[in-house]
Design an enzyme around this catalytic site. Structure first.
Site, PDB file in Angstrom:
ATOM      1  N   ARG A  86       0.837  -1.201   0.000  1.00 34.75           N
ATOM      2  CA  ARG A  86       0.000   0.000   0.000  1.00 34.75           C
ATOM      3  C   ARG A  86       0.869   1.248   0.000  1.00 34.75           C
ATOM      4  O   ARG A  86       2.003   1.258   0.501  1.00 34.75           O
ATOM      5  CB  ARG A  86      -0.954   0.013   1.189  1.00 34.75           C
ATOM      6  CG  ARG A  86      -0.289   0.114   2.550  1.00 34.75           C
ATOM      7  CD  ARG A  86      -1.346   0.128   3.648  1.00 34.75           C
ATOM      8  NE  ARG A  86      -0.774   0.224   4.977  1.00 34.75           N
ATOM      9  CZ  ARG A  86      -0.469   1.370   5.574  1.00 34.75           C
ATOM     10  NH1 ARG A  86      -0.693   2.509   4.949  1.00 34.75           N
ATOM     11  NH2 ARG A  86       0.055   1.384   6.779  1.00 34.75           N
ATOM     12  N   ARG A 145      -7.242 -10.293   8.756  1.00 33.51           N
ATOM     13  CA  ARG A 145      -5.977 -10.981   8.505  1.00 33.51           C
ATOM     14  C   ARG A 145      -6.229 -12.301   7.772  1.00 33.51           C
ATOM     15  O   ARG A 145      -7.157 -13.033   8.098  1.00 33.51           O
ATOM     16  CB  ARG A 145      -5.230 -11.209   9.814  1.00 33.51           C
ATOM     17  CG  ARG A 145      -4.883  -9.910  10.533  1.00 33.51           C
ATOM     18  CD  ARG A 145      -4.049 -10.143  11.790  1.00 33.51           C
ATOM     19  NE  ARG A 145      -3.839  -8.869  12.475  1.00 33.51           N
ATOM     20  CZ  ARG A 145      -4.564  -8.464  13.520  1.00 33.51           C
ATOM     21  NH1 ARG A 145      -5.518  -9.245  14.005  1.00 33.51           N
ATOM     22  NH2 ARG A 145      -4.320  -7.296  14.079  1.00 33.51           N
TER      23      ARG A 145
END
Length: 263
Positions: A86, A145
């Site tokens: 990111r 996750r």
């Protein structure tokens, strides 16, 4: 099994986390990460020589990935691949599933356009190579996750999804590392973050060598200790290298350890 600290000199990278390291022959390549929280440090490619312990910065050409944190990288032959991560300052902001190649001999970046469905957008995942294939594991996705597993075939330029391990065997996590075992018979998952920093290590045998079997491992010597958001790689003789990351006190690290799996 025993850990030892490696020497470092030359153009040594600043302390960082959420970066990647990849070993090709007797060199190690470092890309990306953050020194200040959530701020990408850049797209420079650092090269470390195991022979003399010296770092240098490569002069790269082509279209590099934009500066990012929490991506993953691995090599097939003399080509380094970088996937996802990111670029935004907030968690989940600027997440990607793009794939780039870096041809080491010519120091040239290329943005790839693979066939097949890529892994969903993610960050803080991990990737490694076995033969001509890249394996992507876990990370932080839109639903939390992950512990899913995907494969990219560099010869056919194609992504495919594989069966994930059970949550009981290997809980979903980010900031972990997936590295191949010697002989290409399996994969190591090392530490990471699942709500806290972990110091565990697991071995996953590949399907063609006996099929999807997980077991936990322990090692002696000076352990790297609980950490996440670090980088790891395998040397040609099967040793595991761990660099940097965040410890249980949320401190960024610049240390480097090597694990001799035969000791």
């Amino acid at each position: 099994m025993r850990w030892a600290r490696l020497p470092q000199s030359g153009a040594q990278p600043v302390a960082r986390s959420s970066h990647s390291i990849t070993v090709v022959d007797d060199k190690l390549y470092l890309l990306g990460g953050e020194h200040d929280p959530r701020v990408p440090v850049g797209s420079d490619v650092y090269e470390y020589s195991f022979t003399d312990g010296i770092w240098r910065v490569l002069e790269a050409k082509g279209e590099p990935p934009i500066p990012r944190v929490a991506h993953a990288a691995a090599a097939v032959g003399s080509t380094l691949y970088a996937f996802g991560g990111r670029s935004g300052l907030e968690m989940g902001e600027g997440a990607s599933n793009d794939l780039f190649s870096f041809h080491i001999p010519s120091a040239t970046w290329t943005r790839l356009t693979p066939n097949g469905p890529p892994p969903p957008l993610r960050s803080y995942h991990t990737m490694t190579s076995v033969g001509n294939r890249l394996y992507v594991f876990g990370g932080c996705g839109e639903a939390g996750r992950l512990n899913d597993l995907h494969v990219y075939d560099t010869e056919t330029n194609t992504w495919a999804a594989l069966a994930a391990p059970s949550e009981a065997a290997v809980p979903g996590r980010g900031g972990t590392c997936l590295v191949p075992a010697a002989g290409r018979k399996g994969l190591y998952v090392i530490a990471g973050f699942c709500g806290r920093e972990l110091d565990d290590m697991h071995f996953y045998s590949l399907m063609e060598y006996g099929g999807c079997c997980w077991k936990s491992l322990e090692a002696g010597g000076e352990s790297p200790g609980p950490r996440g958001w670090f980088a790891s790689a395998t040397t040609p003789d099967g040793r595991l290298v761990v660099h940097g990351g965040l410890d249980a006190n949320n401190e960024r690290l610049a240390d480097m350890f090597v694990l001799d799996v035969h000791a």
